[in-house]
Design an enzyme around this catalytic site. Structure first.
Site, mmCIF file in Angstrom:
data_model
loop_
_atom_site.group_PDB
_atom_site.id
_atom_site.type_symbol
_atom_site.label_atom_id
_atom_site.label_comp_id
_atom_site.label_asym_id
_atom_site.label_seq_id
_atom_site.Cartn_x
_atom_site.Cartn_y
_atom_site.Cartn_z
ATOM 1 N N LYS A 1 0.835 -1.209 0.000
ATOM 2 C CA LYS A 1 0.000 0.000 0.000
ATOM 3 C C LYS A 1 0.870 1.261 0.000
ATOM 4 C CE LYS A 1 -2.544 2.837 3.249
ATOM 5 N NZ LYS A 1 -3.706 3.277 2.455
ATOM 6 N N GLY B 1 -20.285 12.762 4.155
ATOM 7 C CA GLY B 1 -19.843 12.722 5.548
ATOM 8 C C GLY B 1 -18.416 13.170 5.750
ATOM 9 N N SER B 2 -17.467 12.370 5.292
ATOM 10 C CA SER B 2 -16.063 12.659 5.594
ATOM 11 C C SER B 2 -15.469 13.657 4.610
ATOM 12 C CB SER B 2 -15.248 11.369 5.576
ATOM 13 O OG SER B 2 -15.329 10.741 4.317
ATOM 14 N N ASP C 1 -25.357 5.731 8.087
ATOM 15 C CA ASP C 1 -24.783 5.144 6.867
ATOM 16 C C ASP C 1 -25.006 3.643 6.805
ATOM 17 O OD1 ASP C 1 -23.761 7.379 5.691
ATOM 18 O OD2 ASP C 1 -21.757 7.170 6.512
ATOM 19 N N GLU D 1 -24.459 5.660 -4.294
ATOM 20 C CA GLU D 1 -23.366 5.755 -5.263
ATOM 21 C C GLU D 1 -23.882 5.321 -6.630
ATOM 22 O OE1 GLU D 1 -18.801 4.211 -5.899
ATOM 23 O OE2 GLU D 1 -20.204 2.911 -4.868
ATOM 24 N N HIS E 1 -13.813 8.059 -5.895
ATOM 25 C CA HIS E 1 -12.682 7.131 -5.822
ATOM 26 C C HIS E 1 -11.541 7.556 -6.734
ATOM 27 C CE1 HIS E 1 -16.137 4.639 -4.470
ATOM 28 N NE2 HIS E 1 -15.271 4.377 -3.518
#
EC number: 2.1.1.14
Length: 756
Positions: free
Chosen positions: A19, A433-434, A600, A666, A695
């Site tokens: 990652k 939200g975020s 959510d 989405e 994304h």
């Protein structure tokens, strides 16, 4: 002798090395060769772990830089034509552009891998798709394993599952019609593996656990008749559910062996006990973290061994992609909760459990008595632990009044009361939200957790970030604001840390998609909420603005789906426990003046059983758990929910039955495809289909956003349409976030003026 093998292994590394390297590469901070070298080192480590656990084969070809289905699109020449790339000469940058999009093309659509929390990239098939073999991905990994002197077994997803997982694009046709062109390409790929010395090849066909149309099931005969002409032994691997209904078909296929998931579907074994070839028994749970009761597993395996002899293979139920890497690094958990630690098993422990089973089958239980005794002690302790069972929780669930999960009034009455005080414009804009989790936020959180930052300083840092988020939203002229969730590391982990019955790992990461990893909480006991979790943050955010502030919670089904869940009581019971605990938080938010509250549920469809016959029961308890989470709220409190990665055209009645006042979903990656169902099913409440894909860092054009909004207006009355991004913005950077939201707000204002 009994053979043991692994179906697949985690790719990201014990400490998420892949990652971090990928993300450095994307930021142009790491050279391509350095990324390739790191990946090679990870593969070598993975194989050596498998070999050290006495596995007869190491799995090769399962490692990927992003997604194994994307690798298969490259290997078969089936990458989307719209990118204009040559699959035979694809660069690493182009590979990542397929997954992440570029300035000219949006990313390949992403969706859940069966009912797991892993995401694959959905193949885009066209009538004109021309398959072409490029086996380099598999061949190169075989060569690496051979250079290390390891016995190997290539792993590849089979042609029917590959086709099934894709979608038709462009001119109308049935992707099933591509099968005859695809199979020769598979034969070519398999022959390339044989040329490298592959004796056994694992071909995964998890689609067999689904409700496949008859013509697809029938096609397995002809497809595997062709594939079996390759000079290798084929192991057909099924997992995630029962394939007993196809037993006669599978027993007749000209393959050398069959793998069954005997954890998810132990009852299917009876249908295959007369199987005349290699039977691979998937007996170690590949999707959860609980230690196996090895004596109980041997009680199943020993009679099977007596029947099958050397034709018995043993394995995990599915790829270990879905489990964290190594329990032994969880030193803090061991110190904090020794009992819980003793009940767990991660990837490296699972391969060792497999080894114990293998030794017991080959040399008798006495040869591994100490390991079996330790397994039994852990199982017995877990069954009787007072830490797990809290009588007051069961009592509260049992004594809920009838209709506790229903709102006081129907939506038509509630929305009038809500609109009276909300006073929002047409097409109200909001965020899911975020907001971006910057390096500063992560550093402050990490420093606080390490004790390097005081509580007062940590809270001051979070409040500063919340104010920044509120001011940016005001500048953008958004209508319903969010506080940005700076204080939250993860939408599930945050709540799990504040609910009783949950535990946490430090390194228990699993891959969600690409470089994105999640660290699921462990639900090990009965769930309660000891004190408010979000109220002070939402209250503070509201104190900064006259605009409406939305409270943000993660729903019970998503908390369940994105956790490692205890397996000693029904999942439905765990879910309702969470719903009731969340209802205490919702009522506290309402009392604090936060009267728009989002609960959510992005994972609600993911929880659907693979067989449609089992759907109704799941949807009933999942819906009840969701409604319980807002039980007791007043009519003028507006409950929102959000769902992402979801294709739920086929469960719209159940979604409507959640009775959320507003649902955001989405839809942008699939060009509002979801909304086609709204023409037939008149969704009764407000809805906000996502108008751009979060994304990808790409900023959508005004034309693209307007196109999606107009499509939405064709099926949703303008009075009930909200405007929002697809999902939360946590993983994005601030610059692109502002640019993306500005396009969204500008287009909305243009359409408002037009519709006024």
């Amino acid at each position: 002798m009994t053979t043991s093998h692994i179906l697949g292994f985690p790719r990201v590394g014990a400490k998420r090395e892949l990652k971090f390297a990928q993300e450095r590469y994307w930021r142009k901070e790491l050279a391509e060769q350095d990324l390739l070298d790191l990946a090679k080192a990870l593969r070598e480590k993975n194989w050596k772990h498998q070999a050290a656990a006495n596995a007869d084969f190491v799995a090769v070809g399962d490692f990927t830089f992003y997604d194994h289905i994307l690798d298969l699109q490259v290997a078969t020449g089936a990458i989307p034509a719209r990118f204009g790339f040559d699959s035979q000469n694809l660069t690493l940058d182009q590979y990542f552009q397929l997954a992440r999009g570029n300035k000219d093309q949006f990313a390949i659509e992403m969706t859940k891998w069966f009912d797991t929390n892993y995401h694959y990239l959905v193949p885009e098939f066209q009538k004109s798709t021309a398959f072409k073999a490029n086996p380099a991905h598999y061949v190169n990994q075989i060569r690496e394993a051979k250079a290390l002197g390891l016995n190997f077994k290539p792993v590849i997803v089979g042609p029917l599952t590959f086709l099934w997982l894709g979608k038709e694009k462009g001119e109308a046709f049935n992707r099933f019609d591509l099968l005859n062109q695809l199979v020769p390409v598979y034969v070519e790929i398999l022959n390339a593996l044989v040329a490298e010395g592959a004796e056994w090849i694992q071909i995964d066909e998890p689609a067999l656990a689904l409700d496949l149309p008859a013509e697809w099931v029938e096609a397995y005969k002809s497809v595997y008749t062709e594939l079996s002409k390759v000079n290798a032994k084929l192991l057909l691997a099924t997992y995630f559910g029962s394939v007993a209904e196809h037993a006669e078909l599978l027993k007749a296929l000209p393959v050398a062996g069959l793998h069954l998931d005997l954890v998810r579907a132990p009852e299917q074994l009876a249908a295959f006990e007369d199987y005349s070839k290699v039977l691979s028994a998937g007996v170690i749970e590949g999707r959860n973290i609980w230690r196996a009761n090895l004596n109980k597993v041997l009680d199943v395996l020993e009679p099977l061994k007596a029947k099958l002899g050397e034709r018995l293979w043993i394995a995990p139920s599915c790829s270990l992609l879905h489990t964290p890497f190594d329990l032994e690094v969880e030193v803090q958990l061991k110190e904090k909760n020794t009992a819980l630690y003793s009940w767990l098993s991660f990837t490296l422990q699972k391969v060792e459990e497999l080894n114990v089973l293998k030794q017991a089958l080959n040399n008798g239980r006495a040869s591994v008595q100490a390991a079996l005794d330790a397994s039994q002690v852990a199982a017995d302790a877990r069954a009787t632990s007072k830490e797990i069972h809290r009588p007051e929780v069961a009592e509260r669930l049992a004594n809920l009044p009838k209709g506790a999960d229903q709102r006081k009034s129907p939506f038509a009455e509630r929305i009038v009361k809500q609109n009276a005080w909300l006073n929002l414009p047409l097409l109200p804009t909001t965020n899911i939200g975020s907001f971006p989790q910057t390096t500063e936020i992560r550093h402050a959180r990490a420093s606080f957790k390490k004790g390097e930052l005081s509580l007062a300083d940590y809270e001051a840092a979070m409040k500063k970030e919340i104010e920044y988020v509120v001011r940016r939203q005001e500048e953008l002229d958004l209508d319903v604001l969010v506080h940005g969730e700076a204080e939250r590391n993860d939408m599930v982990e945050y709540f799990g840390e504040l609910l009783d019955g949950f535990a946490f790992t430090k390194f228990g990461w699993v891959q969600s998609y690409g470089s994105r990893c999640v660290k699921p909480p462990v639900i090990y006991g009965d769930v309660t909420r000891p004190e408010p979790m979000t109220v002070r943050w939402s209250q503070y955010a509201q104190s900064l603005t006259n605009r409406v502030m939305k409270g943000m919670l993660t729903g019970p089904v998503t908390i369940l789906q994105w956790s490692f869940v205890r397996n000693d009581i029904p999942r439905s019971t765990v879910c309702k426990q969470i719903g009731v605990a969340l209802s205490d938080e919702v009522l506290d938010l309402e009392a604090a003046g936060i009267k728009v509250i989002q609960i959510d549920e992005p994972a609600i469809r993911e929880g659907l059983p693979l067989k449609r016959a089992d759907w109704d029961a799941y949807l009933q308890w999942a819906g009840e758990a969701f409604r319980l989470s807002s039980m007791g709220v007043q009519d003028d409190t507006q409950i929102h929910t959000h769902m992402c990665y979801s294709e739920f055209n086929d469960i719209l009645p159940a979604i409507a039955a959640l009775d959320a006042d507003v649902i955001t979903i989405e839809t942008s990656r699939s060009d509002m495809e979801l909304l086609t169902a709204f023409a037939d099913f008149k969704y009764p409440n407000d809805i906000g289909p996502g108008v751009y894909d979060i994304h990808s860092p790409r900023v959508p054009t005004a034309t693209e956003v307007e196109h999606l909004l107009r499509k939405a207006l064709n099926v949703i009355p303008k009075e009930r349409l909200w405007v929002n991004p697809d999902c939360g913005l946590k993983t994005r950077g601030w610059t692109e976030t502002i640019d993306q939201l500005k396009v969204m707000v500008d287009v909305t204002k243009k359409l408002r003026a037009e519709l006024a």
